[in-house]
Design an enzyme around this catalytic site. Structure first.
Site, PDB file in Angstrom:
ATOM      1  N   ASN A  21       0.872  -1.173   0.000  1.00 23.86           N
ATOM      2  CA  ASN A  21       0.000   0.000   0.000  1.00 23.86           C
ATOM      3  C   ASN A  21       0.913   1.228   0.000  1.00 23.86           C
ATOM      4  O   ASN A  21       1.470   1.584   1.028  1.00 23.86           O
ATOM      5  CB  ASN A  21      -0.894  -0.024   1.252  1.00 23.86           C
ATOM      6  CG  ASN A  21      -1.708   1.243   1.399  1.00 23.86           C
ATOM      7  OD1 ASN A  21      -1.809   2.036   0.469  1.00 23.86           O
ATOM      8  ND2 ASN A  21      -2.305   1.434   2.574  1.00 23.86           N
ATOM      9  N   TRP A  22       1.035   1.827  -1.176  1.00 24.30           N
ATOM     10  CA  TRP A  22       2.007   2.921  -1.308  1.00 24.30           C
ATOM     11  C   TRP A  22       1.493   4.236  -0.740  1.00 24.30           C
ATOM     12  O   TRP A  22       2.235   5.208  -0.647  1.00 24.30           O
ATOM     13  CB  TRP A  22       2.387   3.104  -2.783  1.00 24.30           C
ATOM     14  CG  TRP A  22       3.146   1.951  -3.375  1.00 24.30           C
ATOM     15  CD1 TRP A  22       3.415   0.743  -2.787  1.00 24.30           C
ATOM     16  CD2 TRP A  22       3.732   1.894  -4.672  1.00 24.30           C
ATOM     17  NE1 TRP A  22       4.141  -0.065  -3.649  1.00 24.30           N
ATOM     18  CE2 TRP A  22       4.341   0.621  -4.820  1.00 24.30           C
ATOM     19  CE3 TRP A  22       3.801   2.794  -5.739  1.00 24.30           C
ATOM     20  CZ2 TRP A  22       5.013   0.240  -5.984  1.00 24.30           C
ATOM     21  CZ3 TRP A  22       4.464   2.410  -6.892  1.00 24.30           C
ATOM     22  CH2 TRP A  22       5.069   1.142  -7.011  1.00 24.30           C
ATOM     23  N   LYS A  23       0.201   4.289  -0.430  1.00 23.12           N
ATOM     24  CA  LYS A  23      -0.406   5.521   0.106  1.00 23.12           C
ATOM     25  C   LYS A  23      -0.114   6.700  -0.834  1.00 23.12           C
ATOM     26  O   LYS A  23      -0.037   6.505  -2.038  1.00 23.12           O
ATOM     27  CB  LYS A  23       0.081   5.773   1.534  1.00 23.12           C
ATOM     28  CG  LYS A  23      -0.086   4.519   2.407  1.00 23.12           C
ATOM     29  CD  LYS A  23       0.095   4.750   3.853  1.00 23.12           C
ATOM     30  CE  LYS A  23      -0.085   3.425   4.589  1.00 23.12           C
ATOM     31  NZ  LYS A  23      -0.062   3.582   6.047  1.00 23.12           N
ATOM     32  N   HIS A  54      -9.526   1.650   4.397  1.00 23.63           N
ATOM     33  CA  HIS A  54      -8.292   1.810   5.181  1.00 23.63           C
ATOM     34  C   HIS A  54      -8.549   2.797   6.329  1.00 23.63           C
ATOM     35  O   HIS A  54      -9.303   3.756   6.169  1.00 23.63           O
ATOM     36  CB  HIS A  54      -7.164   2.322   4.278  1.00 23.63           C
ATOM     37  CG  HIS A  54      -5.828   2.260   4.933  1.00 23.63           C
ATOM     38  ND1 HIS A  54      -5.413   3.218   5.842  1.00 23.63           N
ATOM     39  CD2 HIS A  54      -4.830   1.353   4.855  1.00 23.63           C
ATOM     40  CE1 HIS A  54      -4.202   2.889   6.277  1.00 23.63           C
ATOM     41  NE2 HIS A  54      -3.830   1.765   5.695  1.00 23.63           N
ATOM     42  N   GLU A  75      -6.911   5.158   7.420  1.00 23.44           N
ATOM     43  CA  GLU A  75      -6.637   6.567   7.079  1.00 23.44           C
ATOM     44  C   GLU A  75      -7.803   7.184   6.315  1.00 23.44           C
ATOM     45  O   GLU A  75      -8.106   8.360   6.472  1.00 23.44           O
ATOM     46  CB  GLU A  75      -5.326   6.661   6.273  1.00 23.44           C
ATOM     47  CG  GLU A  75      -4.124   6.414   7.179  1.00 23.44           C
ATOM     48  CD  GLU A  75      -2.917   5.786   6.486  1.00 23.44           C
ATOM     49  OE1 GLU A  75      -2.870   5.773   5.237  1.00 23.44           O
ATOM     50  OE2 GLU A  75      -2.023   5.296   7.205  1.00 23.44           O
ATOM     51  N   GLU A  89      -5.546  -4.482  10.448  1.00 23.34           N
ATOM     52  CA  GLU A  89      -4.523  -3.464  10.684  1.00 23.34           C
ATOM     53  C   GLU A  89      -4.833  -2.687  11.956  1.00 23.34           C
ATOM     54  O   GLU A  89      -5.605  -1.724  11.929  1.00 23.34           O
ATOM     55  CB  GLU A  89      -4.485  -2.478   9.507  1.00 23.34           C
ATOM     56  CG  GLU A  89      -4.177  -3.118   8.170  1.00 23.34           C
ATOM     57  CD  GLU A  89      -3.597  -2.106   7.186  1.00 23.34           C
ATOM     58  OE1 GLU A  89      -2.508  -2.374   6.663  1.00 23.34           O
ATOM     59  OE2 GLU A  89      -4.210  -1.052   6.965  1.00 23.34           O
ATOM     60  N   GLY A 132       2.438   2.499  10.638  1.00 24.95           N
ATOM     61  CA  GLY A 132       3.447   3.549  10.474  1.00 24.95           C
ATOM     62  C   GLY A 132       4.145   3.943  11.766  1.00 24.95           C
ATOM     63  O   GLY A 132       4.848   4.948  11.815  1.00 24.95           O
ATOM     64  N   SER A 141       3.260  -1.901  10.252  1.00 19.54           N
ATOM     65  CA  SER A 141       4.708  -2.015  10.447  1.00 19.54           C
ATOM     66  C   SER A 141       5.261  -3.409  10.188  1.00 19.54           C
ATOM     67  O   SER A 141       6.166  -3.865  10.884  1.00 19.54           O
ATOM     68  CB  SER A 141       5.099  -1.529  11.848  1.00 19.54           C
ATOM     69  OG  SER A 141       4.700  -0.182  12.028  1.00 19.54           O
ATOM     70  N   GLY A 178       2.919  -0.968   4.183  1.00 18.71           N
ATOM     71  CA  GLY A 178       3.064   0.438   3.799  1.00 18.71           C
ATOM     72  C   GLY A 178       4.533   0.769   3.574  1.00 18.71           C
ATOM     73  O   GLY A 178       5.093   0.508   2.514  1.00 18.71           O
ATOM     74  N   GLY A 179       5.179   1.302   4.609  1.00 14.74           N
ATOM     75  CA  GLY A 179       6.559   1.776   4.513  1.00 14.74           C
ATOM     76  C   GLY A 179       7.511   0.818   3.812  1.00 14.74           C
ATOM     77  O   GLY A 179       8.247   1.225   2.897  1.00 14.74           O
TER      78      GLY A 179
HETATM   79  P1  PGA Z   1       2.832   0.471   7.520  1.00 20.08           P
HETATM   80  O1  PGA Z   1       1.406   0.693   6.793  1.00 20.08           O
HETATM   81  O2  PGA Z   1       3.376  -0.840   7.005  1.00 20.08           O
HETATM   82  O3  PGA Z   1       3.671   1.638   7.071  1.00 20.08           O
HETATM   83  O4  PGA Z   1       2.584   0.442   8.975  1.00 20.08           O
HETATM   84  C1  PGA Z   1       0.495  -0.347   6.638  1.00 20.08           C
HETATM   85  C2  PGA Z   1      -0.812   0.161   6.087  1.00 20.08           C
HETATM   86  O5  PGA Z   1      -1.291   1.204   6.533  1.00 20.08           O
HETATM   87  O6  PGA Z   1      -1.420  -0.466   5.192  1.00 20.08           O
END
Ligand code: PGA
Length: 257
Positions: A9-11, A97, A99, A169, A175, A215, A236-237
């Site tokens: 998930n590149w956001k 998600h 966010e 999640e 993050g 994470s 994500g990251g």
């Molecule tokens: P993260 O993000 O790996 O940076 O914690 C995961 C996500 O929000 O899908």
């Protein structure tokens, strides 16, 4: 029985040139994902077309969007439709998600409308669920996640179960560098599978992939992916670097063989 799904998930990262660069970096490492692992990348919508072109050269790595609207078309400024995603070669879409729920006011009802529309237009969906730290401390995490899943899957037909992926999640792990422990993840994933049994059937629920997100990195992926009900990761990251993303794919491959 369930192939691992390793999803990035590149956001709001990577425009067209960075997308091409990152995917070419993955392609330099591998042009064909291992058999036991399905891969997925979800760049921002503006980069989907560029991504689709590079992905033609990487077998086993699919394309997904991070969001979609629930109407066919019309006066929805800034939104993108399921048919547009189909046209560009998207196979998956991430929905709900945390966010999007937090910053864009997505309610369970909106997530459900997006789920139904996406399934209708033959997209596979990754539904995100998870509790806040406050909910976990108050021991309300199971209730919260159960409700999110039941709401998201309202009126979904059993025939569409194969197109559903769930991503657990915990918001406090996204993050932050903090992860759920393997035991905490397994406990929640097991619970989620039992909710899916209630929504669909045991047979269908057994086949649905439940990803862990929050994470996930190369150093903790193995202990998480080893859990019996953890069928992959929504990353994500660590998905923004070709080497860490492919490292997690390799870890999944080792566990699946
Ligand atoms: P993260 O993000 O790996 O940076 O914690 C995961 C996500 O929000 O899908």
């Amino acid at each position: 029985m369930r192939n691992f799904l390793i999803a990035g998930n590149w956001k709001m990262n990577c425009g067209i040139s960075a997308t091409t660069e990152l995917l070419n970096g993955i392609k330099e490492i591998t042009t064909s994902l291992p058999k036991g692992v399905d891969g997925l990348v979800c760049p921002p919508s503006i980069s989907l077309h560029a991504a689709a072109n590079v992905l033609q050269g990487i077998e086993g790595l699919s394309l997904g969007a991070q969001n979609v609207h629930f109407e066919d078309n019309g006066a929805y400024t800034g939104e993108i439709s399921t048919q547009m995603l189909n046209e560009i070669g998207c196979e998956y879409v991430i929905l709900g998600h945390s966010e999007r729920r937090e910053y864009f006011g997505e309610t369970d009802k909106i997530v459900n409308a997006k789920v139904l529309k996406s399934l209708d237009d033959d997209l596979k969906i990754v539904i995100c669920v998870g509790e806040s730290l406050k909910e976990r401390k108050a021991d309300e995490h199971k209730l919260r996640v159960r409700k999110q899943i039941q709401a998201a899957l309202t009126a979904v037909e059993e025939k569409d179960a194969a197109k559903v992926v769930i991503a657990y999640e915990p918001i406090w792990a996204i993050g932050t560098g903090e992860t759920a422990t393997p035991d905490q993840a397994q406990e929640m994933h097991k619970m989620i599978r039992s909710v899916l049994e209630g929504v669909f059937s045991q047979k269908k629920a057994e086949k649905i992939r439940i990803l862990y997100g929050g994470s996930m990195k190369p150093h903790n992926a193995e202990e998480l992916l080893q859990q019996p009900d953890v069928d992959g990761g929504l990353i994500g990251g660590a998905s923004l670097k070709a080497d860490s993303f492919t490292e997690i794919i390799d870890i999944a491959d080792q566990l699946s063989s």
